[in-house]
Design an enzyme around this catalytic site. Sequence first.
Site, PDB file in Angstrom:
ATOM      1  CB  CYS A 116      -0.936   0.001   1.198  1.00  0.00           C
ATOM      2  SG  CYS A 116      -1.860  -1.527   1.322  1.00  0.00           S
ATOM      3  CG  HIS A 256      -3.542   2.901   2.543  1.00  0.00           C
ATOM      4  ND1 HIS A 256      -4.039   2.608   1.291  1.00  0.00           N
ATOM      5  CD2 HIS A 256      -3.517   1.716   3.222  1.00  0.00           C
ATOM      6  CE1 HIS A 256      -4.294   1.317   1.212  1.00  0.00           C
ATOM      7  NE2 HIS A 256      -3.997   0.757   2.376  1.00  0.00           N
ATOM      8  CG  ASN A 286      -6.725  -1.502   1.281  1.00  0.00           C
ATOM      9  OD1 ASN A 286      -5.995  -1.020   0.413  1.00  0.00           O
ATOM     10  ND2 ASN A 286      -6.258  -2.062   2.384  1.00  0.00           N
TER      11      ASN A 286
HETATM   12  N1  COA Z   1     -18.961  -9.296   8.423  1.00  0.00           N
HETATM   13  C1  COA Z   1     -19.429  -9.606   9.634  1.00  0.00           C
HETATM   14  N2  COA Z   1     -18.656  -9.949  10.662  1.00  0.00           N
HETATM   15  C2  COA Z   1     -17.324  -9.981  10.446  1.00  0.00           C
HETATM   16  C3  COA Z   1     -16.761  -9.681   9.201  1.00  0.00           C
HETATM   17  C4  COA Z   1     -17.636  -9.331   8.172  1.00  0.00           C
HETATM   18  N3  COA Z   1     -17.193  -9.018   6.940  1.00  0.00           N
HETATM   19  N4  COA Z   1     -15.417  -9.770   9.294  1.00  0.00           N
HETATM   20  C5  COA Z   1     -15.138 -10.134  10.549  1.00  0.00           C
HETATM   21  N5  COA Z   1     -16.294 -10.272  11.236  1.00  0.00           N
HETATM   22  C6  COA Z   1     -16.464 -10.674  12.626  1.00  0.00           C
HETATM   23  C7  COA Z   1     -15.318 -11.508  13.122  1.00  0.00           C
HETATM   24  O1  COA Z   1     -15.499 -12.853  12.744  1.00  0.00           O
HETATM   25  C8  COA Z   1     -15.417 -11.317  14.610  1.00  0.00           C
HETATM   26  O2  COA Z   1     -16.418 -12.149  15.094  1.00  0.00           O
HETATM   27  P1  COA Z   1     -16.228 -12.926  16.481  1.00  0.00           P
HETATM   28  O3  COA Z   1     -16.073 -11.838  17.510  1.00  0.00           O
HETATM   29  O4  COA Z   1     -17.470 -13.711  16.611  1.00  0.00           O
HETATM   30  O5  COA Z   1     -14.976 -13.722  16.318  1.00  0.00           O
HETATM   31  C9  COA Z   1     -15.931  -9.875  14.727  1.00  0.00           C
HETATM   32  O6  COA Z   1     -16.456  -9.527  13.452  1.00  0.00           O
HETATM   33  C10 COA Z   1     -14.873  -8.884  15.107  1.00  0.00           C
HETATM   34  O7  COA Z   1     -13.721  -9.171  14.359  1.00  0.00           O
HETATM   35  P2  COA Z   1     -12.458  -8.249  14.422  1.00  0.00           P
HETATM   36  O8  COA Z   1     -11.437  -8.779  13.486  1.00  0.00           O
HETATM   37  O9  COA Z   1     -12.076  -8.007  15.839  1.00  0.00           O
HETATM   38  O10 COA Z   1     -13.091  -6.898  13.838  1.00  0.00           O
HETATM   39  P3  COA Z   1     -12.412  -5.506  13.728  1.00  0.00           P
HETATM   40  O11 COA Z   1     -13.232  -4.513  14.404  1.00  0.00           O
HETATM   41  O12 COA Z   1     -10.942  -5.558  14.020  1.00  0.00           O
HETATM   42  O13 COA Z   1     -12.540  -5.221  12.152  1.00  0.00           O
HETATM   43  C11 COA Z   1     -11.195  -5.310  10.181  1.00  0.00           C
HETATM   44  C12 COA Z   1     -11.965  -6.114  11.236  1.00  0.00           C
HETATM   45  C13 COA Z   1     -10.526  -6.292   9.245  1.00  0.00           C
HETATM   46  C14 COA Z   1     -12.194  -4.458   9.439  1.00  0.00           C
HETATM   47  C15 COA Z   1     -10.153  -4.420  10.894  1.00  0.00           C
HETATM   48  O14 COA Z   1      -9.401  -5.190  11.789  1.00  0.00           O
HETATM   49  C16 COA Z   1      -9.187  -3.770   9.926  1.00  0.00           C
HETATM   50  O15 COA Z   1      -9.564  -2.938   9.124  1.00  0.00           O
HETATM   51  N6  COA Z   1      -7.910  -4.101  10.035  1.00  0.00           N
HETATM   52  C17 COA Z   1      -6.895  -3.487   9.203  1.00  0.00           C
HETATM   53  C18 COA Z   1      -7.043  -3.959   7.819  1.00  0.00           C
HETATM   54  C19 COA Z   1      -6.124  -3.262   6.906  1.00  0.00           C
HETATM   55  O16 COA Z   1      -6.037  -2.088   6.945  1.00  0.00           O
HETATM   56  N7  COA Z   1      -5.453  -4.040   6.081  1.00  0.00           N
HETATM   57  C20 COA Z   1      -4.636  -3.534   5.082  1.00  0.00           C
HETATM   58  C21 COA Z   1      -3.537  -2.718   5.611  1.00  0.00           C
HETATM   59  S1  COA Z   1      -2.924  -1.893   4.292  1.00  0.00           S
END
Ligand code: COA
Length: 329
Positions: A116, A256, A286
């Site tokens: 990224c 980003h 993204n």
């Molecule tokens: N729809 C519904 N529920 C979802 C889901 C979706 N698309 N994706 C994950 N969940 C669920 C998980 O399974 C988890 O359930 P559980 O508590 O029963 O296990 C719950 O939501 C919370 O998951 P978590 O991973 O803690 O959520 P979060 O608030 O951290 O959000 C992301 C997840 C991926 C959106 C977030 O962590 C994120 O944006 N991370 C950075 C990603 C990024 O920037 N990547 C590229 C870097 S360049």
Amino acid sequence: MSSKINAAITGTGSSAPKRVLTNLDLEKIVDTSDEWIIERTGIKERRIVEDGIVGTDLALDASKKAMEEAKVLPEEIDMILVGTVTPDFLLPSNACILQDKLKTKNAGVMDIVAACSGFIYGLSIAQAYIQTQKYKTILVIGVEILSHVTDWTDRNTCVLFGDGAGAAIVQPTNDDKGILATFLSGDGSLANLLHIPVGGCKTPLTEKNIKESMHFIKMQGSEVFKSAVRSMGDATERVLKLGAITSDEVDLLIPHQANMRIIEATARRVKLPMEKVFVNIHKYGNTSSASVPIALDEARKSGVIKKGSKVVLVAFGAGFTWGSALIKF
Ligand code: COA
């Protein structure tokens, strides 16, 4: 006027596939909801390439727009720098394929694998070549076809990514404007938090690992989230220090576009109100290295960036890599 040579952005362009994939479309593929995706990420829809379209097609479209604005002919381009982690081929580079599509005659060509942060890495390299007067016209691109490395059965990742391209022409100027400072960094010890485990020389593709979907992006979301907030905040502060300005003097932050909550946390950390932060994540998700140049192009074309505006670009991605650029327009 000053005698110092600065590297200025003289044209930008972007390109997104026509095909729109909405959160409602994703509800039909995996166990998710429009509400969850918007609340946790800020994404409403993303663009996905039609069959047969590759990254260099989008890069070509974005490049032509940037070249048209800068009034640059293909033979005037001295170097093509392409940030990408989803190239058309492992060999040769996207930059080589784009050289042929653009019919440049005098350009050095290279891809930058910085995920990224790829576009900002490219801008920093371009700035160095321009300021040392080795080159006069450099085409910098960020392009990704993330839909090809996304596991469409994994709700943790498939709601996040999209395809697109953004481009910029960088040229010398004696005026008091241009890329004032850049900052680049990385930390390979955290590589396994966001990676594609197989397909390289260490673990070549096999029938078994493809069946296990190991050739797709794997991510530990919450760990990546924490590193992204820390690193993007740090990179913003570092580039302001290098440019000897304070956050009060910043007209626009272009972060980003990975997650709305990462963007908001970064803005809070560097004490910038959200009115000074450019956001288009709701439209594209993204798009990795394409994210910053698409946002930069939209911010310029919509008039948010004006003559004299001081703009900070900042990104964080797999590797981990992170970086920032302070630009006066
Ligand atoms: N729809 C519904 N529920 C979802 C889901 C979706 N698309 N994706 C994950 N969940 C669920 C998980 O399974 C988890 O359930 P559980 O508590 O029963 O296990 C719950 O939501 C919370 O998951 P978590 O991973 O803690 O959520 P979060 O608030 O951290 O959000 C992301 C997840 C991926 C959106 C977030 O962590 C994120 O944006 N991370 C950075 C990603 C990024 O920037 N990547 C590229 C870097 S360049």
